[in-house]
Motif scaffolding. Structure first.
Motif, mmCIF file in Angstrom:
data_model
loop_
_atom_site.group_PDB
_atom_site.id
_atom_site.type_symbol
_atom_site.label_atom_id
_atom_site.label_comp_id
_atom_site.label_asym_id
_atom_site.label_seq_id
_atom_site.Cartn_x
_atom_site.Cartn_y
_atom_site.Cartn_z
ATOM 1 N N THR A 1 0.833 -1.201 0.000
ATOM 2 C CA THR A 1 0.000 0.000 0.000
ATOM 3 C C THR A 1 0.864 1.246 0.000
ATOM 4 O O THR A 1 0.579 2.206 -0.712
ATOM 5 N N GLU A 2 1.943 1.231 0.781
ATOM 6 C CA GLU A 2 2.825 2.385 0.885
ATOM 7 C C GLU A 2 3.426 2.755 -0.466
ATOM 8 O O GLU A 2 3.506 3.927 -0.825
ATOM 9 N N ALA A 3 3.855 1.748 -1.228
ATOM 10 C CA ALA A 3 4.455 2.017 -2.538
ATOM 11 C C ALA A 3 3.438 2.634 -3.489
ATOM 12 O O ALA A 3 3.755 3.564 -4.233
ATOM 13 N N HIS A 4 2.203 2.154 -3.452
ATOM 14 C CA HIS A 4 1.180 2.696 -4.347
ATOM 15 C C HIS A 4 0.721 4.083 -3.913
ATOM 16 O O HIS A 4 0.449 4.939 -4.755
ATOM 17 N N VAL A 5 0.668 4.327 -2.608
ATOM 18 C CA VAL A 5 0.339 5.680 -2.123
ATOM 19 C C VAL A 5 1.433 6.647 -2.564
ATOM 20 O O VAL A 5 1.156 7.750 -3.043
ATOM 21 N N PHE A 6 2.698 6.223 -2.440
ATOM 22 C CA PHE A 6 3.811 7.070 -2.872
ATOM 23 C C PHE A 6 3.742 7.343 -4.367
ATOM 24 O O PHE A 6 3.926 8.479 -4.809
ATOM 25 N N ALA A 7 3.486 6.312 -5.170
ATOM 26 C CA ALA A 7 3.428 6.477 -6.630
ATOM 27 C C ALA A 7 2.325 7.450 -7.029
ATOM 28 O O ALA A 7 2.505 8.279 -7.926
ATOM 29 N N ARG A 8 1.195 7.398 -6.358
ATOM 30 C CA ARG A 8 0.091 8.318 -6.668
ATOM 31 C C ARG A 8 0.405 9.736 -6.205
ATOM 32 O O ARG A 8 0.078 10.703 -6.891
ATOM 33 N N ALA A 9 1.048 9.871 -5.047
ATOM 34 C CA ALA A 9 1.449 11.196 -4.570
ATOM 35 C C ALA A 9 2.508 11.790 -5.490
ATOM 36 O O ALA A 9 2.479 12.994 -5.799
ATOM 37 N N TYR A 10 3.439 10.955 -5.946
ATOM 38 C CA TYR A 10 4.478 11.394 -6.874
ATOM 39 C C TYR A 10 3.833 11.893 -8.164
ATOM 40 O O TYR A 10 4.204 12.934 -8.691
ATOM 41 N N ARG A 11 2.843 11.144 -8.664
ATOM 42 C CA ARG A 11 2.127 11.555 -9.879
ATOM 43 C C ARG A 11 1.457 12.917 -9.670
ATOM 44 O O ARG A 11 1.542 13.793 -10.526
ATOM 45 N N GLY A 12 0.813 13.104 -8.532
ATOM 46 C CA GLY A 12 0.169 14.384 -8.246
ATOM 47 C C GLY A 12 1.161 15.532 -8.183
ATOM 48 O O GLY A 12 0.913 16.619 -8.705
ATOM 49 N N ALA A 13 2.307 15.291 -7.546
ATOM 50 C CA ALA A 13 3.339 16.326 -7.468
ATOM 51 C C ALA A 13 3.895 16.626 -8.857
ATOM 52 O O ALA A 13 4.120 17.788 -9.209
ATOM 53 N N TRP A 14 4.098 15.593 -9.669
ATOM 54 C CA TRP A 14 4.606 15.776 -11.035
ATOM 55 C C TRP A 14 3.634 16.631 -11.842
ATOM 56 O O TRP A 14 4.031 17.561 -12.540
ATOM 57 N N ARG A 15 2.342 16.312 -11.745
ATOM 58 C CA ARG A 15 1.316 17.083 -12.468
ATOM 59 C C ARG A 15 1.348 18.547 -12.046
ATOM 60 O O ARG A 15 1.232 19.447 -12.869
ATOM 61 N N SER A 16 1.479 18.760 -10.743
ATOM 62 C CA SER A 16 1.477 20.118 -10.211
ATOM 63 C C SER A 16 2.682 20.926 -10.703
ATOM 64 O O SER A 16 2.553 22.092 -11.056
ATOM 65 N N ILE A 17 3.829 20.301 -10.742
ATOM 66 C CA ILE A 17 5.055 20.987 -11.145
ATOM 67 C C ILE A 17 5.159 21.141 -12.656
ATOM 68 O O ILE A 17 5.500 22.200 -13.162
ATOM 69 N N HIS A 18 4.870 20.068 -13.399
ATOM 70 C CA HIS A 18 5.109 20.048 -14.837
ATOM 71 C C HIS A 18 3.866 20.285 -15.692
ATOM 72 O O HIS A 18 3.987 20.504 -16.899
ATOM 73 N N GLY A 19 2.678 20.191 -15.102
ATOM 74 C CA GLY A 19 1.453 20.441 -15.854
ATOM 75 C C GLY A 19 1.068 19.340 -16.815
ATOM 76 O O GLY A 19 0.280 19.578 -17.732
ATOM 77 N N CYS A 20 1.631 18.152 -16.653
ATOM 78 C CA CYS A 20 1.291 17.016 -17.517
ATOM 79 C C CYS A 20 1.513 15.734 -16.729
ATOM 80 O O CYS A 20 2.060 15.751 -15.630
ATOM 81 N N GLU A 21 1.091 14.628 -17.324
ATOM 82 C CA GLU A 21 1.252 13.328 -16.677
ATOM 83 C C GLU A 21 2.719 12.890 -16.716
ATOM 84 O O GLU A 21 3.403 13.133 -17.704
ATOM 85 N N PRO A 22 3.190 12.208 -15.686
ATOM 86 C CA PRO A 22 4.525 11.624 -15.774
ATOM 87 C C PRO A 22 4.507 10.488 -16.792
ATOM 88 O O PRO A 22 3.481 9.837 -16.988
ATOM 89 N N ALA A 23 5.603 10.273 -17.457
ATOM 90 C CA ALA A 23 5.707 9.192 -18.437
ATOM 91 C C ALA A 23 7.052 8.508 -18.278
ATOM 92 O O ALA A 23 8.013 9.115 -17.815
ATOM 93 N N GLY A 24 7.098 7.254 -18.620
ATOM 94 C CA GLY A 24 8.341 6.509 -18.533
ATOM 95 C C GLY A 24 8.640 6.057 -17.120
ATOM 96 O O GLY A 24 7.767 6.045 -16.252
ATOM 97 N N ARG A 25 9.897 5.686 -16.906
ATOM 98 C CA ARG A 25 10.327 5.176 -15.602
ATOM 99 C C ARG A 25 10.919 6.284 -14.757
ATOM 100 O O ARG A 25 11.730 7.069 -15.233
ATOM 101 N N HIS A 26 10.499 6.307 -13.507
ATOM 102 C CA HIS A 26 11.007 7.272 -12.528
ATOM 103 C C HIS A 26 11.579 6.468 -11.367
ATOM 104 O O HIS A 26 10.859 5.700 -10.733
#
Length: 92
Positions: free
Chosen positions: A17-42
Motif C-alpha cells: 500500500t505504501e508504494a502505491h500511495v507514494f506512486a500516486r502522490a508522486y504523480r500528483g506532485a509531477w502534475r502540479s510541477i510540470h502540468g502534464c502526466e509523468p511518463a516513462g520510468r522514474h
C-alpha cells in the motif's frame, strides 16, 4: 491501474500500500510541477523503487483532470529514466 511500481534491486512488482500511495502522490506532485502526466520510468534510489507510468496518454473522460485547462505543457518527453537523488532534490 495505469502505472507499475517495482523494486530496483529485484525487479519484482512492489504491491505494498505504501508504494502505491507514494506512486500516486508522486504523480500528483509531477502534475502540479510540470502540468502534464509523468511518463516513462522514474527511479527513487533512496526507496529502492521504480515507478513506470508508461507512455503519455490523454486524460480520461470523467476524471478530475479531463477537460481542465492546462497550466503548462510538457514540451519534451521525459527521458527513459528519471533518477531522483538521495536528497530528493533536482537541479534544474
Amino acid at each position: 491501474m495505469d502505472y507499475r511500481v517495482f523494486s530496483m534491486s529485484s525487479g519484482e512488482d512492489e504491491n505494498s500500500t505504501e508504494a502505491h500511495v507514494f506512486a500516486r502522490a508522486y504523480r500528483g506532485a509531477w502534475r502540479s510541477i510540470h502540468g502534464c502526466e509523468p511518463a516513462g520510468r522514474h527511479e527513487v534510489a533512496a526507496l529502492e523503487l521504480v515507478m513506470d507510468y508508461g507512455a503519455p496518454t490523454p486524460a480520461r473522460v470523467g476524471t478530475s483532470h479531463a477537460g481542465a485547462a492546462p497550466t503548462a505543457k510538457c514540451a519534451e518527453p521525459a527521458s527513459p529514466a528519471v533518477v531522483v537523488p538521495l536528497g530528493g532534490r533536482h537541479d534544474y
